[in-house]
Design an enzyme around this catalytic site. Structure first.
Site, PDB file in Angstrom:
ATOM      1  N   HIS A   1       0.832  -1.195   0.000  1.00 61.16           N
ATOM      2  CA  HIS A   1       0.000   0.000   0.000  1.00 61.16           C
ATOM      3  C   HIS A   1       0.874   1.255   0.000  1.00 61.16           C
ATOM      4  CE1 HIS A   1      -2.690   2.860   2.391  1.00 61.16           C
ATOM      5  NE2 HIS A   1      -3.390   2.602   1.313  1.00 61.16           N
ATOM      6  N   ARG A   2       0.923   1.939  -1.136  1.00 71.01           N
ATOM      7  CA  ARG A   2       1.801   3.107  -1.346  1.00 71.01           C
ATOM      8  C   ARG A   2       3.273   2.705  -1.206  1.00 71.01           C
ATOM      9  NH1 ARG A   2      -1.481   7.458   2.550  1.00 71.01           N
ATOM     10  NH2 ARG A   2      -3.509   6.464   2.324  1.00 71.01           N
TER      11      ARG A   2
ATOM     12  N   GLU B   1       1.240  -0.599  -4.897  1.00 69.10           N
ATOM     13  CA  GLU B   1      -0.002   0.147  -5.085  1.00 69.10           C
ATOM     14  C   GLU B   1       0.301   1.618  -5.325  1.00 69.10           C
ATOM     15  OE1 GLU B   1      -3.921   2.076  -3.536  1.00 69.10           O
ATOM     16  OE2 GLU B   1      -2.018   2.162  -2.477  1.00 69.10           O
TER      17      GLU B   1
ATOM     18  N   ASP C   1      -1.434   5.453  -6.079  1.00 69.02           N
ATOM     19  CA  ASP C   1      -2.559   6.386  -6.223  1.00 69.02           C
ATOM     20  C   ASP C   1      -2.174   7.381  -7.308  1.00 69.02           C
ATOM     21  OD1 ASP C   1      -4.170   5.432  -4.000  1.00 69.02           O
ATOM     22  OD2 ASP C   1      -2.617   6.273  -2.702  1.00 69.02           O
TER      23      ASP C   1
ATOM     24  N   HIS D   1      -0.997  10.334  -2.938  1.00 66.70           N
ATOM     25  CA  HIS D   1      -2.275   9.971  -2.338  1.00 66.70           C
ATOM     26  C   HIS D   1      -3.192  11.164  -2.113  1.00 66.70           C
ATOM     27  CE1 HIS D   1      -5.078   9.278   1.011  1.00 66.70           C
ATOM     28  NE2 HIS D   1      -5.272   8.133   0.397  1.00 66.70           N
TER      29      HIS D   1
ATOM     30  N   GLU E   1      -4.605   3.025  -8.642  1.00 63.49           N
ATOM     31  CA  GLU E   1      -5.897   3.620  -8.271  1.00 63.49           C
ATOM     32  C   GLU E   1      -6.101   4.927  -9.018  1.00 63.49           C
ATOM     33  OE1 GLU E   1      -6.696   4.182  -4.060  1.00 63.49           O
ATOM     34  OE2 GLU E   1      -8.503   5.351  -4.498  1.00 63.49           O
TER      35      GLU E   1
ATOM     36  N   LYS F   1      -7.397   8.096  -8.475  1.00 62.53           N
ATOM     37  CA  LYS F   1      -7.682   8.774  -7.202  1.00 62.53           C
ATOM     38  C   LYS F   1      -8.470  10.044  -7.466  1.00 62.53           C
ATOM     39  CE  LYS F   1      -6.831   8.242  -2.849  1.00 62.53           C
ATOM     40  NZ  LYS F   1      -7.543   7.090  -2.268  1.00 62.53           N
TER      41      LYS F   1
ATOM     42  N   ASP G   1       0.812  -1.853   4.555  1.00 61.04           N
ATOM     43  CA  ASP G   1       2.003  -1.000   4.597  1.00 61.04           C
ATOM     44  C   ASP G   1       3.222  -1.835   5.018  1.00 61.04           C
ATOM     45  OD1 ASP G   1       0.218   1.189   4.216  1.00 61.04           O
ATOM     46  OD2 ASP G   1      -0.058   1.400   6.385  1.00 61.04           O
TER      47      ASP G   1
HETATM   48  O1  G3P Z   1      -6.557   1.368  -2.503  1.00 56.15           O
HETATM   49  C1  G3P Z   1      -6.889   0.785  -1.296  1.00 56.15           C
HETATM   50  C2  G3P Z   1      -6.656   1.819  -0.343  1.00 56.15           C
HETATM   51  O2  G3P Z   1      -5.439   2.366  -0.734  1.00 56.15           O
HETATM   52  C3  G3P Z   1      -7.707   2.887  -0.386  1.00 56.15           C
HETATM   53  O3  G3P Z   1      -7.400   3.834   0.529  1.00 56.15           O
HETATM   54  O4  G3P Z   1      -6.993   6.159   0.941  1.00 56.15           O
HETATM   55  O5  G3P Z   1      -5.112   4.560   1.069  1.00 56.15           O
HETATM   56  O6  G3P Z   1      -6.060   5.168  -1.121  1.00 56.15           O
HETATM   57  P1  G3P Z   1      -6.340   4.975   0.333  1.00 56.15           P
HETATM   58 CA    CA Z   2      -5.036   3.722  -2.682  1.00 54.12          CA
END
Ligand code: G3P
Ligand code: CA
Length: 274
Positions: A4-5, A31, A33, A46, A118, A120, A246
């Site tokens: 995640h990121r 991942e 954004d 993000h 994503e 975003k 993470d």
């Molecule tokens: O993409 C899954 C999760 O990342 C969504 O939340 O706010 O971290 O982009 P966020």
């Molecule tokens: Ca995300």
């Protein structure tokens, strides 16, 4: 293992440091954004504003991402905030890390690492779906296998995913959900299955019944965002197909301690996607 990121627990999110670390720790996907600059460049960030994670000249590194040119964003440092926020994890090399364009991410990682992109806040960036699809296409990024695609596109916006679906039928899509009771998500699964390959619910909304229903609708389940080992083990026991974290190292470790798939999940019975 969806980083995640990047490995964002231990390095500044959406930087080469976070992505490199995620890959070292065994992530299957990084991942990203994705947003768009005022001069049309896709960038990985993000927040809709720069204020939390960017440092540098205020005219370039404060305010809305979409109001800045790529040249302006290139003057911003997106590592120093992390050193300030987490002094115990601070590293000198994090200072002066730069904002990445999606083109740069694909050039560095696209051939060897799977991408989880994503769209975003897509309502702020009309046409971003077409920009993403065009870039993937010109970069030669194709989904590859359906079981383990080399790229996923995710969004909270069904409209955004449906646009992607109309542009590139073969790209596997993940419909994200904000907080929503599992039963309510279940009610939406047949519709989601008409364009998406899976769902991304918040971890707290996931249970075995939701996972079974998703699988019955030929949808994979990728909950977000899980950094606790006990929570990872509980989720894995429900039969989820992937987890946003993470902490890719911790999730890889927990997967190693988990038995293969639970019995009793009949799996996919009908593909409704058109
Ligand atoms: O993409 C899954 C999760 O990342 C969504 O939340 O706010 O971290 O982009 P966020
Ligand atoms: Ca995300």
């Amino acid at each position: 293992v969806i980083a995640h990121r990047g490995a964002s627990a231990i390095a500044p999110e959406h930087t080469v440091a976070a992505y490199d670390r995620a890959i070292e720790e065994g992530a299957d996907y990084i991942e990203l954004d994705v947003q768009r600059t005022s001069d049309g460049m896709l960038v990985v960030l993000h927040d809709t504003t720069l204020d939390r994670t960017a440092r540098g000249p205020a005219e370039n590194c404060r305010g809305a991402v979409g109001d800045k040119t790529m040249a302006q964003l290139r003057t911003c440092d997106v590592g120093t905030w992390f050193n300030e926020a987490a002094p115990e994890l601070a590293r000198a090399e994090f200072a002066n890390l730069r904002i990445l364009s999606l083109t740069e991410v694909i050039a560095r990682y696209g051939g060897s690492t799977r991408l989880y992109i994503e769209t975003k806040n897509p309502e702020s960036y009309p046409g971003i779906e077409s920009d993403v699809v065009s870039l993937l296409s010109s970069s030669g990024i194709l989904p590859g296998s359906t079981d383990n695609p080399s790229v996923y596109i995710e969004s909270f916006s069904a409209a955004s995913l449906q646009k992607v679906h109309s542009l590139a039928r073969s790209l596997p899509l993940i419909q994200l959900f904000g907080t929503m009771p599992a039963a309510e998500i279940v009610g939406q699964l047949p519709d989601v299955a008409s364009y998406a390959a899976g769902i991304g619910p918040i971890v707290g909304d996931v249970n075995s019944a939701l996972v079974r229903s998703a699988h019955a609708n030929c949808l994979v389940v990728h909950p977000y965002t899980v950094d606790d080992s006990g929570e990872m083990l509980s989720l894995l026991a429900t039969g989820v197909d992937g987890i946003f974290t993470d902490r890719p190292d911790l999730l890889r470790d927990m997967i190693g301690r988990t038995l293969p798939r639970t019995a009793g999940d009949p799996g996919c019975t009908a593909v409704a996607r058109q």
